[in-house]
Design a protein around this motif. Structure first.
Motif, PDB file in Angstrom:
ATOM      1  N   VAL A   5      91.052 -91.747 -43.187  1.00 57.63           N
ATOM      2  CA  VAL A   5      90.609 -91.960 -44.558  1.00 57.63           C
ATOM      3  C   VAL A   5      90.584 -90.603 -45.248  1.00 57.63           C
ATOM      4  N   ARG A   6      91.179 -90.557 -46.415  1.00 63.24           N
ATOM      5  CA  ARG A   6      91.170 -89.318 -47.186  1.00 63.24           C
ATOM      6  C   ARG A   6      90.597 -89.643 -48.558  1.00 63.24           C
ATOM      7  N   VAL A   7      89.635 -88.870 -48.975  1.00 61.96           N
ATOM      8  CA  VAL A   7      88.996 -89.074 -50.266  1.00 61.96           C
ATOM      9  C   VAL A   7      89.398 -87.926 -51.177  1.00 61.96           C
ATOM     10  N   ASN A   8      89.808 -88.249 -52.373  1.00 60.59           N
ATOM     11  CA  ASN A   8      90.136 -87.208 -53.337  1.00 60.59           C
ATOM     12  C   ASN A   8      88.830 -86.723 -53.962  1.00 60.59           C
ATOM     13  N   THR A   9      88.429 -85.542 -53.595  1.00 56.60           N
ATOM     14  CA  THR A   9      87.151 -85.007 -54.062  1.00 56.60           C
ATOM     15  C   THR A   9      87.309 -84.084 -55.258  1.00 56.60           C
ATOM     16  N   HIS A  10      88.525 -83.967 -55.797  1.00 53.66           N
ATOM     17  CA  HIS A  10      88.741 -83.014 -56.893  1.00 53.66           C
ATOM     18  C   HIS A  10      87.832 -83.294 -58.094  1.00 53.66           C
ATOM     19  N   ALA A  11      87.687 -84.558 -58.472  1.00 53.14           N
ATOM     20  CA  ALA A  11      86.848 -84.886 -59.628  1.00 53.14           C
ATOM     21  C   ALA A  11      85.396 -84.470 -59.392  1.00 53.14           C
ATOM     22  N   TYR A  12      84.891 -84.716 -58.185  1.00 58.14           N
ATOM     23  CA  TYR A  12      83.519 -84.313 -57.864  1.00 58.14           C
ATOM     24  C   TYR A  12      83.393 -82.796 -57.854  1.00 58.14           C
ATOM     25  N   ALA A  13      84.379 -82.124 -57.280  1.00 55.50           N
ATOM     26  CA  ALA A  13      84.364 -80.663 -57.225  1.00 55.50           C
ATOM     27  C   ALA A  13      84.434 -80.075 -58.626  1.00 55.50           C
ATOM     28  N   ALA A  14      85.281 -80.647 -59.485  1.00 55.70           N
ATOM     29  CA  ALA A  14      85.410 -80.145 -60.855  1.00 55.70           C
ATOM     30  C   ALA A  14      84.091 -80.292 -61.612  1.00 55.70           C
ATOM     31  N   THR A  15      83.423 -81.412 -61.456  1.00 55.80           N
ATOM     32  CA  THR A  15      82.133 -81.618 -62.116  1.00 55.80           C
ATOM     33  C   THR A  15      81.097 -80.634 -61.590  1.00 55.80           C
TER      34      THR A  15
END
Length: 173
Positions: A5-15
């Motif tokens: 499972v891979r989760v795209n964490t970019h949105a969380y990291a950007a926030t």
């Protein structure tokens, strides 16, 4: 059989990094003896631009220029703080979100305080093709001739996204 499972964490990291940048700017303003009212009035616009450009990966640096309005433009810079964005900071990281407030406090102590008549502004340097954000316009950075850049290190991290901090001090004549 294995499952990954891979989760795209970019949105969380950007926030997270956007919030950390704005809060760090607030700490710099307050700790440097500058008037925080100017920041309060710009908070919504700052937040919108920083968040949008981190999400789109167009933000290259967030700069805080401190200047003396009594002096002529070009000779009025008295200090500067740069948060330089690194989109490949920790590419294989586990998605940790962190902020090192001591890095910001250390940087402010090293840069020193500024005279009460000083003003400040925030400039986002972005790459070509960035989306427009209401409240932001184009401008030029003040010259740093006669100043030395001092890199402190990474102050904010989130996933593969990091923000390094540096400050400028006047060099001896």
């Amino acid at each position: 059989m294995s499952t990954a499972v891979r989760v795209n964490t970019h949105a969380y990291a950007a926030t997270h990094v956007a919030t950390g940048l704005i809060n760090s700017l607030r700490k710099i303003v307050k700790s440097s003896g500058l008037d925080p009212a100017r920041l309060t009035g710009q908070w919504t616009v700052l937040e919108a631009g920083i968040a949008a450009w981190l999400e789109s990966q167009h933000l290259r640096a967030l700069v805080m220029e401190i200047y003396d309005p009594r002096l002529g433009y070009g000779d009025d810079l008295v200090g500067r703080f740069d948060f330089t964005i690194d989109y490949g900071y920790y590419p294989n990281g586990d998605g940790d979100l962190w902020l090192d407030p001591e890095t910001v406090h250390y940087t402010v102590r090293k840069a020193g305080s500024f005279p009460s008549q000083c003003d400040y502004r925030f400039i986002a340097t972005t790459s070509a093709g960035r989306p427009d954000v209401p409240g932001w316009s184009t401008t030029n950075l003040r010259s740093t001739n006669g100043f030395a850049r001092n890199d402190v290190g990474t102050a904010i991290g989130g996933g593969s996204l990091g923000a390094g901090l540096s400050y400028y001090t006047r060099t001896a004549s």
